[in-house]
Design an enzyme around this catalytic site. Structure first.
Site, PDB file in Angstrom:
ATOM      1  N   HIS A  37      -7.350   2.383   8.688  1.00  0.00           N
ATOM      2  CA  HIS A  37      -5.974   2.585   8.222  1.00  0.00           C
ATOM      3  C   HIS A  37      -5.823   3.961   7.583  1.00  0.00           C
ATOM      4  CE1 HIS A  37      -5.010  -1.617   8.996  1.00  0.00           C
ATOM      5  NE2 HIS A  37      -3.751  -1.330   8.704  1.00  0.00           N
ATOM      6  N   LYS A 102      -5.862 -12.269   5.657  1.00  0.00           N
ATOM      7  CA  LYS A 102      -5.820 -13.401   4.722  1.00  0.00           C
ATOM      8  C   LYS A 102      -5.385 -12.860   3.374  1.00  0.00           C
ATOM      9  CE  LYS A 102     -10.658 -13.043   3.250  1.00  0.00           C
ATOM     10  NZ  LYS A 102     -10.745 -12.856   1.796  1.00  0.00           N
TER      11      LYS A 102
END
Lengths: 183, 280
Positions: A37, A102
Site C-alpha cells: 500500500h 478483518k
C-alpha cells in the site's frame, strides 16, 4: 446460505450486498498489505500508474506463507485492515470496489466507501489453512522484493467471507455485537 | 554440571517452531470445541466450526494454521549448573528459528529496523527473555506471536488508589477497544505489578500459559474467572461478528511493585495460540 458473487465486482453487484451477508467469492482478487500500500501511494504521488488496473477489483489484505511443493500457496488468512486505512480512500477514488480483511475500519474509509459505492468483507482471521484451499492460482504482479508483501493476482473459487460494511455504511461489527452485549 | 550442546538446542528449537505452528495445542483445541458447544450466535458457531476445521487441516497436511507465524518469542530458564558448549545460546536459538521457519514453510515476518522496515528473510532475530534458575535444567518456552493481537495489547501505569477495580476496568476496556481486530476468541494475558517492563513480560508469559492451568493464588484465580465472565458479556464473539465467546481464558501473573505504583499490562493472544516447551 452463501450468496455467490464474482470478482471483479461492478456497481450493481456491490449495491446488492448487505452487511451480514455470507458470501462465496469466485474470480480474481489482488493481494496487498502494509508495504505494498505504501508503495502504491508513492507511485500515485509520482503521477505514475498502479501496476494493475484497480477498477472494480477486490484487494485482499494478506501476506501468505510460502508454498510447499504441490501447493498453490501457503496458509493465507486475512490481516487486520485498519493499518491500510491511511491509504484506502485514495484507492477507492480510483475505482477499488471491494476489500477483504478483518477488523474495524476508520470513519474516513467508511465515508469513502459510501461515496464510491464499495464493500468491505471479512474472512475468518486465523482460518488460513482452510482459506488457502479456495485459492486456485497465484502469480506475483509487482514488488517481488517485498516477499510475502508483494502484490499477487489470485484466482479464488468460493472464497468464504462475510459482508462487514456495505456501501450504505451498515456495519456488522456494530450490529452483531449489540445483539449479544451485556444480556 | 550438565553439558548441553548448541547443536541439540538448534535442533529442538527448529522442531518446536514447526510443531507449534502446525499443531494447535490440545488445551486450545478443547477450548474451541467447548466454545462451539456454548455459543448462542449461529454466525459465531460457523466461525468456530471453521477454526476447528482449519486446525485439523493444518495438522493433517503439515501447514501453518495461521499465515502470521509470528515473531518468535522465547522464555528461557537456564539452570546455573548447565554448561552450554559449542557456541552462544542466543545464536543457537536464532539459528533454530532460521531453520525451523525455512523448513516448515513458515512466513518471514520480521523487519530488521522498525523505521527502515527491510525484511530479514529468516524471521530472526527472536525475542528472548532469560532467567537464571537453580539446578541443571534448561527449559525453553516458545510462542509464535502474531501481531494482529500484539497490536491490540496495552500497558497502563495505574495509581495504587485505582486498586483492583481499576485493574479490572483496564483489562475489560482493552479487550472491548480491540473488538474484532485480534481474532477472537482470544487469550488475555495480564501482568500486574513490578515495573513497566516487568508487567509486560509477565503479561506475555501469562498469554502463553496453557489454558487449562489457572493461577495458584486463590484471589487471582477468582479474578481470572470474573474477568473472563465480564469479557464474554461484551458481545464481540468469534471473529467479532457477535456472540458469547470473546475470550477462551484470562491468565494473570503478579509481582511485587513499588509503593507508588500499580503497573498493569494486557497482552492479547489470538485463538491460534501457538506455544511449545523444550526441556533439556
Amino acid at each position: 446460505m452463501s450468496i455467490y458473487i464474482n470478482s471483479p465486482l461492478n456497481e450493481d453487484s456491490v449495491k446488492e450486498l448487505k452487511a451480514g451477508d455470507v458470501v462465496s467469492i469466485t474470480g480474481t482478487v489482488y493481494t496487498a498489505r502494509d508495504a505494498a500500500h505504501k508503495r502504491m501511494i508513492a507511485i500515485l504521488d509520482e503521477g505514475k500508474k498502479l501496476p494493475f488496473d484497480i477498477q472494480n477489483q477486490i484487494l485482499y489484505y494478506v501476506g501468505p506463507c510460502p508454498a510447499k511443493e504441490g501447493q498453490v500457496i501457503g496458509s493465507a488468512g486475512p490481516t487486520t485492515s485498519y493499518r491500510m486505512d491511511a491509504y484506502t480512500p485514495r484507492l477507492l477514488d480510483l475505482g477499488l470496489k471491494g476489500m477483504i480483511g478483518k477488523g474495524m475500519r476508520g470513519s474516513d474509509v467508511i465515508d469513502s466507501m459510501k461515496k464510491n459505492n464499495a464493500v468491505y468483507f471479512a474472512a475468518v482471521g486465523g482460518a488460513a489453512a482452510l482459506i488457502s484451499k479456495s485459492i486456485i492460482s497465484e502469480e506475483i504482479v509487482a514488488f517481488e522484493d517485498l516477499g510475502t508483501e508483494a502484490i499477487r493476482r489470485l484466482y479464488v473459487k468460493n472464497f468464504p467471507a462475510v459482508v462487514i460494511i456495505d456501501c450504505e455504511g451498515n456495519n456488522l461489527y456494530e450490529t452483531g455485537r449489540l445483539e449479544y452485549e451485556k444480556g | 554440571m550438565k553439558t548441553i550442546s548448541v547443536d541439540k538446542i538448534i535442533e529442538e528449537v527448529e522442531g518446536v517452531c514447526i510443531k507449534a505452528n502446525y499443531c494447535l495445542g490440545s488445551d486450545v483445541f478443547d477450548a474451541l470445541n467447548n466454545a462451539l458447544d456454548t455459543e448462542e450466535s449461529q454466525v459465531g458457531k460457523n466461525v468456530l466450526t471453521q477454526l476447528i476445521e482449519n486446525a485439523q487441516i493444518a495438522k493433517d497436511e503439515g501447514m501453518a494454521m495461521c499465515q502470521d507465524t509470528g515473531m518468535a518469542v522465547f522464555f528461557v530458564e537456564l539452570g546455573q549448573e548447565v554448561n552450554i558448549v559449542g557456541g552462544s545460546l542466543t545464536d543457537a536459538i536464532n539459528e533454530g528459528v532460521r531453520r525451523g521457519y525455512k523448513k516448515g514453510f513458515l512466513r518471514n515476518s520480521v523487519v530488521s529496523d522498525p523505521l527502515k522496515r527491510i525484511n530479514t528473510n529468516d524471521n530472526t532475530p527472536a525475542i528472548i527473555h532469560y532467567d537464571i534458575i537453580e539446578g541443571d535444567t534448561l527449559t525453553i518456552t516458545y510462542g509464535a506471536k502474531g501481531f494482529g493481537s500484539e497490536n491490540m495489547s496495552a500497558l497502563k501505569m495505574l495509581k495504587p488508589s485505582d486498586g483492583v477495580q481499576g485493574v479490572k476496568k483496564f483489562v475489560v476496556e482493552t479487550v472491548s477497544n480491540a473488538g474484532p481486530n485480534p481474532c477472537p476468541p482470544i487469550i488475555v494475558g495480564v501482568g500486574i505489578g513490578g515495573t513497566m517492563e516487568k508487567a509486560s513480560i509477565m503479561a506475555k508469559k501469562a498469554a502463553l500459559r496453557p489454558l487449562n492451568i489457572q493461577s495458584n493464588n486463590e484471589d487471582i484465580k477468582s479474578m481470572e474467572e470474573e474477568l473472563l465472565a465480564k469479557i464474554n458479556k461484551l458481545g464481540i464473539g468469534p471473529a467479532g461478528l457477535g456472540g458469547r465467546n470473546t475470550a477462551l481464558a484470562v491468565n494473570i501473573e503478579t509481582f511485587a511493585t513499588h509503593i507508588a505504583g500499580l503497573p498493569v499490562a494486557v497482552n492479547i493472544n489470538c485463538h491460534a495460540s501457538r506455544h511449545g516447551v523444550i526441556r533439556l
